[in-house]
Enzyme design. Structure first.
Site, PDB file in Angstrom:
ATOM      1  N   ARG A 122       0.822  -1.239   0.000  1.00 13.63           N
ATOM      2  CA  ARG A 122       0.000   0.000   0.000  1.00 13.63           C
ATOM      3  C   ARG A 122       0.849   1.280   0.000  1.00 13.63           C
ATOM      4  NH1 ARG A 122      -3.053  -2.955   3.801  1.00 13.63           N
ATOM      5  NH2 ARG A 122      -4.833  -3.924   2.792  1.00 13.63           N
ATOM      6  N   LYS A 144       2.425  11.600 -11.235  1.00 15.67           N
ATOM      7  CA  LYS A 144       1.564  10.721 -12.028  1.00 15.67           C
ATOM      8  C   LYS A 144       2.349   9.459 -12.344  1.00 15.67           C
ATOM      9  CE  LYS A 144      -1.610  13.723 -14.547  1.00 15.67           C
ATOM     10  NZ  LYS A 144      -2.047  14.127 -15.900  1.00 15.67           N
ATOM     11  N   GLU A 186       8.501  18.979 -24.912  1.00 16.53           N
ATOM     12  CA  GLU A 186       7.857  19.222 -23.607  1.00 16.53           C
ATOM     13  C   GLU A 186       8.460  20.470 -22.944  1.00 16.53           C
ATOM     14  OE1 GLU A 186       5.212  17.804 -22.451  1.00 16.53           O
ATOM     15  OE2 GLU A 186       5.099  15.733 -23.161  1.00 16.53           O
ATOM     16  N   LYS A 233       6.352  23.279 -13.387  1.00 15.55           N
ATOM     17  CA  LYS A 233       5.519  22.102 -13.105  1.00 15.55           C
ATOM     18  C   LYS A 233       5.204  22.017 -11.614  1.00 15.55           C
ATOM     19  CE  LYS A 233       4.361  17.446 -14.162  1.00 15.55           C
ATOM     20  NZ  LYS A 233       4.576  16.249 -14.950  1.00 15.55           N
ATOM     21  N   GLU A 243      -5.260  17.124 -11.006  1.00 11.50           N
ATOM     22  CA  GLU A 243      -5.820  17.595 -12.282  1.00 11.50           C
ATOM     23  C   GLU A 243      -7.325  17.835 -12.211  1.00 11.50           C
ATOM     24  OE1 GLU A 243      -3.814  15.904 -15.709  1.00 11.50           O
ATOM     25  OE2 GLU A 243      -5.551  16.394 -16.921  1.00 11.50           O
ATOM     26  N   ARG A 247      -4.054  21.952 -13.502  1.00 10.24           N
ATOM     27  CA  ARG A 247      -3.038  21.007 -14.000  1.00 10.24           C
ATOM     28  C   ARG A 247      -3.253  20.648 -15.465  1.00 10.24           C
ATOM     29  NH1 ARG A 247       0.087  16.043 -10.899  1.00 10.24           N
ATOM     30  NH2 ARG A 247       1.301  15.450 -12.705  1.00 10.24           N
ATOM     31  N   ASN A 251      -1.268  19.901 -20.333  1.00 10.64           N
ATOM     32  CA  ASN A 251      -1.630  19.123 -21.513  1.00 10.64           C
ATOM     33  C   ASN A 251      -1.693  19.983 -22.769  1.00 10.64           C
ATOM     34  OD1 ASN A 251      -1.867  16.721 -20.082  1.00 10.64           O
ATOM     35  ND2 ASN A 251      -3.942  17.258 -19.436  1.00 10.64           N
ATOM     36  N   HIS A 254      -1.550  18.351 -26.102  1.00 15.10           N
ATOM     37  CA  HIS A 254      -1.680  16.915 -25.896  1.00 15.10           C
ATOM     38  C   HIS A 254      -2.976  16.310 -26.440  1.00 15.10           C
ATOM     39  CE1 HIS A 254       1.883  17.458 -23.525  1.00 15.10           C
ATOM     40  NE2 HIS A 254       1.904  16.204 -23.127  1.00 15.10           N
ATOM     41  N   HIS A 258      -2.332  13.007 -28.424  1.00 15.42           N
ATOM     42  CA  HIS A 258      -2.787  11.666 -28.044  1.00 15.42           C
ATOM     43  C   HIS A 258      -3.518  10.992 -29.202  1.00 15.42           C
ATOM     44  CE1 HIS A 258      -2.575  12.835 -23.532  1.00 15.42           C
ATOM     45  NE2 HIS A 258      -1.453  12.301 -23.953  1.00 15.42           N
ATOM     46  N   HIS A 271       6.395  10.493 -28.234  1.00 15.27           N
ATOM     47  CA  HIS A 271       5.399  11.326 -27.564  1.00 15.27           C
ATOM     48  C   HIS A 271       5.696  12.821 -27.811  1.00 15.27           C
ATOM     49  CE1 HIS A 271       2.509  12.635 -24.636  1.00 15.27           C
ATOM     50  NE2 HIS A 271       3.441  13.248 -23.928  1.00 15.27           N
TER      51      HIS A 271
HETATM   52  N1  LIG Z   1       4.149  10.634 -15.392  1.00 18.44           N
HETATM   53  C1  LIG Z   1       4.069  11.683 -16.146  1.00 18.44           C
HETATM   54  O1  LIG Z   1       3.699  12.777 -15.701  1.00 18.44           O
HETATM   55  C2  LIG Z   1       4.464  11.568 -17.591  1.00 18.44           C
HETATM   56  C3  LIG Z   1       4.623  12.718 -18.380  1.00 18.44           C
HETATM   57  C4  LIG Z   1       5.056  12.567 -19.696  1.00 18.44           C
HETATM   58  C5  LIG Z   1       5.323  11.299 -20.195  1.00 18.44           C
HETATM   59  N2  LIG Z   1       5.151  10.209 -19.392  1.00 18.44           N
HETATM   60  C6  LIG Z   1       5.470   8.863 -19.875  1.00 18.44           C
HETATM   61  O2  LIG Z   1       6.861   8.825 -20.128  1.00 18.44           O
HETATM   62  C7  LIG Z   1       7.128   7.841 -21.119  1.00 18.44           C
HETATM   63  C8  LIG Z   1       8.086   8.427 -22.136  1.00 18.44           C
HETATM   64  O3  LIG Z   1       9.285   8.756 -21.464  1.00 18.44           O
HETATM   65  P1  LIG Z   1      10.660   8.961 -22.234  1.00 18.44           P
HETATM   66  O4  LIG Z   1      10.453   9.883 -23.366  1.00 18.44           O
HETATM   67  O5  LIG Z   1      11.688   9.253 -21.226  1.00 18.44           O
HETATM   68  O6  LIG Z   1      10.866   7.530 -22.920  1.00 18.44           O
HETATM   69  P2  LIG Z   1      11.680   6.221 -22.464  1.00 18.44           P
HETATM   70  O7  LIG Z   1      11.628   6.020 -21.018  1.00 18.44           O
HETATM   71  O8  LIG Z   1      11.184   5.128 -23.340  1.00 18.44           O
HETATM   72  O9  LIG Z   1      13.170   6.579 -22.885  1.00 18.44           O
HETATM   73  C9  LIG Z   1      13.463   6.806 -24.249  1.00 18.44           C
HETATM   74  C10 LIG Z   1      14.641   5.975 -24.726  1.00 18.44           C
HETATM   75  O10 LIG Z   1      15.840   6.555 -24.196  1.00 18.44           O
HETATM   76  C11 LIG Z   1      16.615   5.547 -23.547  1.00 18.44           C
HETATM   77  N3  LIG Z   1      17.387   6.223 -22.517  1.00 18.44           N
HETATM   78  C12 LIG Z   1      16.980   6.627 -21.287  1.00 18.44           C
HETATM   79  N4  LIG Z   1      17.943   7.333 -20.692  1.00 18.44           N
HETATM   80  C13 LIG Z   1      18.984   7.380 -21.542  1.00 18.44           C
HETATM   81  C14 LIG Z   1      20.260   7.994 -21.507  1.00 18.44           C
HETATM   82  N5  LIG Z   1      20.651   8.747 -20.483  1.00 18.44           N
HETATM   83  N6  LIG Z   1      21.088   7.847 -22.567  1.00 18.44           N
HETATM   84  C15 LIG Z   1      20.685   7.136 -23.651  1.00 18.44           C
HETATM   85  N7  LIG Z   1      19.471   6.543 -23.758  1.00 18.44           N
HETATM   86  C16 LIG Z   1      18.640   6.671 -22.712  1.00 18.44           C
HETATM   87  C17 LIG Z   1      15.595   4.566 -23.069  1.00 18.44           C
HETATM   88  O11 LIG Z   1      16.170   3.316 -22.792  1.00 18.44           O
HETATM   89  C18 LIG Z   1      14.621   4.543 -24.243  1.00 18.44           C
HETATM   90  O12 LIG Z   1      15.117   3.725 -25.257  1.00 18.44           O
HETATM   91  C19 LIG Z   1       5.783   7.437 -21.692  1.00 18.44           C
HETATM   92  O13 LIG Z   1       5.448   6.184 -21.170  1.00 18.44           O
HETATM   93  C20 LIG Z   1       4.827   8.496 -21.184  1.00 18.44           C
HETATM   94  O14 LIG Z   1       3.527   7.998 -20.996  1.00 18.44           O
HETATM   95  C21 LIG Z   1       4.745  10.332 -18.106  1.00 18.44           C
END
Ligand SMILES: NC(=O)c1ccc[n+]([C@@H]2O[C@H](COP(=O)([O-])OP(=O)(O)OC[C@H]3O[C@@H](n4cnc5c(N)ncnc54)[C@H](O)[C@@H]3O)[C@@H](O)[C@H]2O)c1
Length: 360
Positions: A122, A144, A186, A233, A243, A247, A251, A254, A258, A271
């Site tokens: 939990r 999130k 972003e 943020k 949200e 918040r 988006n 977005h 999406h 993304h």
């Molecule tokens: N929680 C939130 O508020 C929020 C906000 C935006 C996006 N997201 C989520 O985040 C995800 C996307 O995140 P992302 O863009 O970081 O993608 P990701 O985590 O897939 O990373 C992108 C690529 O970069 C590689 N990588 C990571 N760090 C590295 C480094 N230092 N050097 C070289 N390669 C590296 C990873 O292995 C991967 O292949 C999605 O699942 C999305 O839904 C969440």
């Protein structure tokens, strides 16, 4: 080593107990043990990372009390199977309530690890060590956490704040260009919303005047840039963690993004690329409705172009498909599609009052 003051403190208005620090710097990984012991009482740590990151940083986080679980790399692994795999590992290690999960990676690792931390016993401590630009400016902050299902992305999740965020900007040096640019989408987003977030960093101008330094990944400029994004943020999350109102401005771009991601099966665009197209769409919509000046519209398009955040949709995508995807978004209420639209520099409004013919 003496731990300096955090670069940012995130406070949640409704939950004063949930304040946590963000550190942004270029020597954080090597001192992770000290940071973690200062902000968590964990006896044991379960570090979740992936094959790519561990190959690049094989010696990182080799802490006395840590065990690693190394996942396959990719969004497709942010699912129930991996969730179970992580929890089984935690159960196997007999992690207790005061122990902690550490997310070492991009947004995929952060989201799934956070959801495991939120639900294991939990809720146990959760530490974010984001390694992509997107994760450092966005997903590691604000709580999130989620996994994907066959029904869509991020449909199962929680609001669960970390105990500590360590954004080591030297990890950005190994990101490939596409991933770095994805994060920049972003980043630029914050320039469009900062004043509505009640911040005043003149971030639009900052992004406009530091293009080369940012593209060349100069660490001091990146540090300032990431700090401003996290401040914006943090301010928004402070006011509206779950949200219910403000918040939603995060988006910006977005709604359309999406839809694009969905109709292209999450494979054609990253993304951030989809968000860049979505921001352009929001700007065009505002221009069509004459709610922004031509001058601001042109300056905005120019800012996106400076970072080459301009993309074409594949010709195979139809308008109907996109409209349908927008109608079935989880943020649609009473069949009204919600948009965040620019009004003036740094300001946006949230509106569900757009005629379908204008969207088309
Ligand atoms: N929680 C939130 O508020 C929020 C906000 C935006 C996006 N997201 C989520 O985040 C995800 C996307 O995140 P992302 O863009 O970081 O993608 P990701 O985590 O897939 O990373 C992108 C690529 O970069 C590689 N990588 C990571 N760090 C590295 C480094 N230092 N050097 C070289 N390669 C590296 C990873 O292995 C991967 O292949 C999605 O699942 C999305 O839904 C969440």
């Amino acid at each position: 080593m003496e731990i300096k003051n955090p670069d940012i403190k995130v406070n949640i208005n409704e939950k004063p107990a949930y304040s946590y620090p963000i550190f942004i710097g270029d020597n954080l990984l090597e001192n992770a043990q000290q940071y973690i012991s200062k902000y968590s009482n964990a006896n044991k740590l379960l570090v979740i990372t992936n094959e790519t990151i561990i190959n690049l940083y094989p010696n990182a986080l080799k802490l006395d009390n840590a065990e690693f679980l190394i996942l396959k790399d990719g969004e497709q692994y942010k699912n129930f199977e991996t969730y179970k795999q992580i929890l089984d590992k935690a159960l196997d290690m007999k992690l207790e309530r005061k122990d902690a999960f550490v997310a070492f990676g991009g947004g995929v690792i952060g989201d799934i690890t956070g959801f495991c931390a939120a639900t294991y016993l939990r809720g146990v401590d959760f530490i974010q060590i984001p390694t992509t630009l997107l994760a450092q400016v966005d997903s590691s902050v604000g709580g999130k956490v989620a996994i994907n299902t066959d029904y869509g992305k991020n449909l199962i999740g929680a609001f669960y704040q970390p105990k500590l965020v360590l954004a080591d900007i030297s990890t950005l040096k190994t990101l490939d260009n596409r991933q770095f640019k994805t994060g920049l989408a972003e980043v630029v987003k914050y320039a469009f919303i900062e004043k509505t977030a009640m911040c005043n960093f003149n971030f639009f101008e900052f992004m406009g005047s530091n293009v080369n330094a940012i593209k060349n990944r100069e660490l001091d400029v990146l540090k300032d840039m990431i700090k401003i994004c996290c401040e914006i943020k943090a301010k928004v999350v402070n006011i509206d963690e779950q949200e219910k109102g403000l918040r939603a401005i995060l988006n910006f771009g977005h709604t359309y993004a999406h839809a694009i991601e969905k109709v292209t099966n999450y494979t054609h665009f990253t993304h951030g690329e989809a968000v860049a197209i979505g921001m352009r769409f929001a700007l065009d919509l505002a221009k069509l409705r004459k709610t922004i000046t031509d001058e601001y519209y042109n300056a905005s398009i120019n800012l996106l172009s400076k970072y080459a955040l301009t993309y074409l949709l594949p010709a195979s995508i139809s308008q109907d498909e996109l409209m349908q995807a927008m109608m079935f978004d989880k943020k649609v209420v009473d069949k009204k599609i919600r948009f965040v639209l620019p009004t003036e520099k740094g300001k946006v409004i949230i509106t569900s009052d757009i005629e379908v013919k204008n969207i088309r």
